[in-house]
Design an enzyme around this catalytic site. Structure first.
Site, PDB file in Angstrom:
ATOM      1  N   ASP A   1       0.865  -1.180   0.000  1.00 58.39           N
ATOM      2  CA  ASP A   1       0.000   0.000   0.000  1.00 58.39           C
ATOM      3  C   ASP A   1       0.914   1.246   0.000  1.00 58.39           C
ATOM      4  OD1 ASP A   1      -2.148   1.706   0.010  1.00 58.39           O
ATOM      5  OD2 ASP A   1      -3.200   0.747   1.661  1.00 58.39           O
TER       6      ASP A   1
HETATM    7  C1  BGC Z   1      -4.971   3.350   0.331  1.00 58.34           C
HETATM    8  C2  BGC Z   1      -5.239   2.362  -0.786  1.00 58.34           C
HETATM    9  C3  BGC Z   1      -5.113   3.027  -2.116  1.00 58.34           C
HETATM   10  C4  BGC Z   1      -3.748   3.664  -2.222  1.00 58.34           C
HETATM   11  C5  BGC Z   1      -3.477   4.310  -3.551  1.00 58.34           C
HETATM   12  C6  BGC Z   1      -3.708   4.149   0.107  1.00 58.34           C
HETATM   13  O1  BGC Z   1      -3.570   5.195   1.007  1.00 58.34           O
HETATM   14  O2  BGC Z   1      -4.903   2.664   1.563  1.00 58.34           O
HETATM   15  O3  BGC Z   1      -6.506   1.788  -0.609  1.00 58.34           O
HETATM   16  O4  BGC Z   1      -5.315   2.088  -3.139  1.00 58.34           O
HETATM   17  O5  BGC Z   1      -3.621   4.648  -1.207  1.00 58.34           O
HETATM   18  O6  BGC Z   1      -4.161   5.475  -3.723  1.00 58.34           O
END
Ligand code: BGC
Length: 758
Positions: free
Chosen positions: A285
């Site tokens: 993530d």
């Molecule tokens: C979130 C994800 C997301 C990623 C990309 C993160 O902060 O937890 O769910 O896909 O950002 O934007």
């Protein structure tokens, strides 16, 4: 890793054509082998690197000067980039300027639609309609792929039983069975039957794993649970996604057994790859790798090496894999084989998407003009939204008539930018349909619609500011609460019915939007009180991204329609339901508590040694002094403008063996005078197990359309797999003995029967 093909020159490798007569698998392997054999270490690490392009941000991007990096082959993909022109320009750098001309992946959080925005996932899950959900993902894929995107960070399938956690809005609620069906439907919608088609995109299931169980509902927080619980209650939707062929998995931010998921080898390799057979790649993530420094498991180099070793293949934003794995390799802390394995998985994904054949296949300006935000897609978003609404209460107020005068009040009534809810990064906020527009259009002069805001979101301006980020302003009114209420009272007194659009703002749920107080803000409740004081019928149109505690509203307001965040067409869909053009049929996928103190609260709980039976309160039984154990609205609950009755539950046999099945049938009748849809739900309870079993578990459901007065027989088949579970030693199977079967229109109001597994 040296293979027979490793002697190929770069030229041969690049000229390798996919029109080779070999089978796809071997052609793909040959292509990937040939590339790997000529890649430098830096180029391999480059494939593992996923910087944010910076159009939208969810954190601090450490990457800079991305263009130069792309030219040097140091980028595997980009995300947060929109429009064909920008994507084409970035792809051009990769395939025309970099040495090996490896195309980039382009990711985006296409979570509930692209420009045609569908309801937030929690709302969508309340439709209990898998075809509808699949279609919403299909349309999202169609639009996103027409605009250059080939990879979405969706579906989010984290089971959660804690409405304090803001991210419940992004998931499918509390149930592993429903969540698993939805995971499959979404992946089918995104990836279709052919990932290489130019209108399908790669799906990424997230956040693996247990992210929804963060302590106290605080985002990014610690999780800790038994393996029996993980396997039975939290893992199933991720596993269903793998079984459905999802090509990528996102590791979660939280730790599991003291090791953050991103560096958790047991999770990413033993379970995901070895037990479930996942063949795609794992992406961290956002800064998930560098955040492990804060978790306290090592410095930048150490956490990056740990992530790779555990099975993380791609690094979102941290650049730890790119910057430090070379050093770790020199020091013998990791092997080149591990790097090759990660790089191979990324190249395979690119191959499967068809990017080596045509890196610009998603960059068709014409498609971008004609296939995005189309009238047909918006119409589908509108009807889907209406299917997601849940009628929580109705004392003969709804549907309302298109005559007389309607007072529309509330901070969400004229709030275009808030209609799409959280995670709608591609949306055209200013074009979304507000409730005011929806009602005005639908009445078309036949009724008068008067509008007054009536209240701000909250008296606390800072809270409102933090709940309306990313351009989702509610245009705070500088008048006092009293002045706003007075204005609303004036129009309410002239009206026949009052519609109050109240609740949360779009960013009051979603990422980093946890709440400890889940009731309506006082100022909005004061507005409702004022409206009630007029003696006119009041309908709450409730916007929310989580279950709220609505005990007061349930006791005092005659009608409550929960509309979540319905998407770009929300206002029209709300009008469709308020005026009765569409009969509501949504059912809750997450329990609504009486108050926040009951959280976590969920229907599939265990029984305890001292279950409360009979009247609350009882000393020395499992209950509270101040509130009963009952939820306000149970899982599976939702009303309709008609009503349904259930006949007795009939079983095809009182016993079954592990090799056959039992048919459960029940007659469902529409007792009212209009057509309606009912979600018929099947639950099972295993009465005795070696490990304790939940009091009810959803094992089947069917949404049926019934004409006024019509009866349909709904049947379900129970097989041994439906009775199986992971035991103490994590072996999987069913245990002989007695089972109860429950059928009903929600998890509380059910009819039951019993059978024995021999
Ligand atoms: C979130 C994800 C997301 C990623 C990309 C993160 O902060 O937890 O769910 O896909 O950002 O934007």
């Amino acid at each position: 890793m040296r293979t027979a093909i490793s002697c190929l020159t770069i030229a041969t490798c690049l000229a390798f054509s996919c029109s080779s007569p070999k089978s796809t698998g071997s052609k793909m392997d040959a292509k990937v082998d040939s590339l790997l054999s000529v890649m430098t270490l830096d180029e391999k690490l480059g494939q593992l690197n996923l910087p944010s392009a910076g159009d939208f941000t969810t954190g601090q991007a450490e990457s800079s000067d991305i263009g130069k990096k792309i030219e040097k082959g140091l980028v595997g993909g980009l995300f947060n980039i929109k429009t064909v022109a920008k994507i084409k320009a970035a792809q051009k750098l990769a395939v025309e300027k970099s040495r090996l001309k490896i195309p980039l992946l382009f990711g985006m959080d296409v979570i509930h639609g692209y420009e045609s925005v569908f309801p937030i996932p929690l709302g969508l899950s309340c439709s209990w309609d898998m075809k509808l959900i699949e279609r919403s993902a299909r349309i999202a894929a169609q639009e996103a792929s027409a605009d250059g995107i080939n990879w979405t960070f969706s579906p989010m399938v984290d089971v959660s039983r804690d409405p304090r956690w803001g991210r419940v809005s992004e998931g499918n609620g509390e149930d592993p069975f429903l969540g698993s069906q939805i995971a499959k439907a979404m992946i089918k919608g995104y990836q279709g039957d052919d990932l290489s088609a130019n209108n399908t995109i790669m799906s990424c299931v997230k956040h693996y794993a247990l992210y929804g169980a963060s302590e106290a509902g605080r985002d990014y927080n610690t999780t800790d649970m038994s393996r029996v619980r993980m396997y039975n209650e939290y893992f199933p939707p991720y596993k269903a996604a793998v079984d459905a062929g999802v090509e990528s998995v996102m590791a979660s931010f939280n730790e599991i057994d003291g090791i953050p998921a991103t560096a958790n080898k047991w999770l990413l390799t033993d379970v995901l790859r070895n037990q479930w057979g996942f063949k795609g790649f794992v992406v961290s993530d956002y800064t998930g790798i560098s955040e492990m420094i804060n978790h306290g498991i090592g410095d930048y180099q150490t956490v990056s090496a740990k992530a790779l070793e555990a099975g993380t293949d791609m690094d979102m934003v941290s650049e730890g894999l790119l910057n430090t794995l070379g050093q770790s390799l020199k020091e013998g802390k990791i092997t080149e084989q591990q790097i090759n394995a990660a790089c191979r998985r990324i190249l395979v994904a690119k191959y499967k998407l068809g990017l080596f054949d045509d890196p610009y296949k998603y960059c068709d300006e014409q498609r971008a003009k004609t296939e995005v935000y189309t009238t047909a897609n918006r119409a589908e978003a509108r009807s889907t939204a209406a299917q997601s609404f849940v009628l929580l209460k109705n004392n003969n107020v709804l549907p309302i008539k298109r005559t007389g005068t309607i007072a529309l009040v509330g901070p969400l009534a004229d709030a275009k930018e808030n209609m799409t809810g959280t995670w709608s990064v591609a949306a055209r906020f200013s074009e979304s349909i507000s409730v005011l527009e929806g009602l005005t259009k639908a009445t078309n002069g036949k009724a008068k619609v008067l509008y007054a805001k009536g209240a701000n979101l909250d008296e606390n301006a800072t809270l409102e500011n933090n709940s309306t980020l990313f351009g989702k302003s509610l245009h705070r009114d500088s008048r006092t609460a009293e002045q706003l209420r007075d204005e609303a009272l004036r129009i309410a007194r002239q009206s026949d019915v009052i519609v109050a659009a109240v609740g949360e703002a779009a960013e009051m749920s979603g990422e980093a939007a946890s709440r400890t107080y889940i009731e309506l803000p006082d100022t909005q409740r004061d507005l409702i009180l004022a409206m009630m004081s007029t003696g006119k019928p009041v309908v709450l149109v409730l916007f929310t991204g989580r279950p709220l505690a609505l005990k007061w509203e349930d006791e005092n307001v005659p009608a409550i329609l929960n509309v979540w965040f319905g998407g770009s067409e929300a206002g029209d869909a709300i009008a469709d339901v308020l005026f009765g053009d569409v009969n509501p049929s949504g059912k809750l996928s997450m329990t609504f508590p009486q108050n926040v103190g009951q959280v976590p609260i969920y229907y599939a709980h265990k029984n305890t040694g001292r279950p409360l039976s009979g009247q609350w309160f009882q000393k020395f039984q499992s209950n509270y002094l101040d509130v009963s154990n009952e939820p306000l609205y149970p899982f599976g609950y939702g009303l309709s403008y008609t009503s349904f009755s259930y006949g007795d539950v009939k079983l095809s046999s009182p016993t079954m063996s592990s090799s056959d099945s039992i048919t459960v049938s029940v007659d469902v009748t529409n007792k009212g005078s209009r057509e309606g849809k009912e979600v018929v739900q099947l639950y099972v309870r295993d009465l005795v197990g070696f490990v304790t079993r939940p009091v009810k578990e959803l094992k089947g459901f069917e949404k049926v359309l019934l004409k006024a007065g019509e009866t349909k027989t709904v049947t379900f088949s129970i097989k041994v797999n439906d009775l199986s579970f992971y035991k103490y030693d994590l072996s999987y199977g069913a245990e002989p003995g007695k089972f109860k079967v429950f059928v009903g229109g929600n998890s509380r109001d059910v009819k039951e029967a019993e059978f024995e597994l021999k």
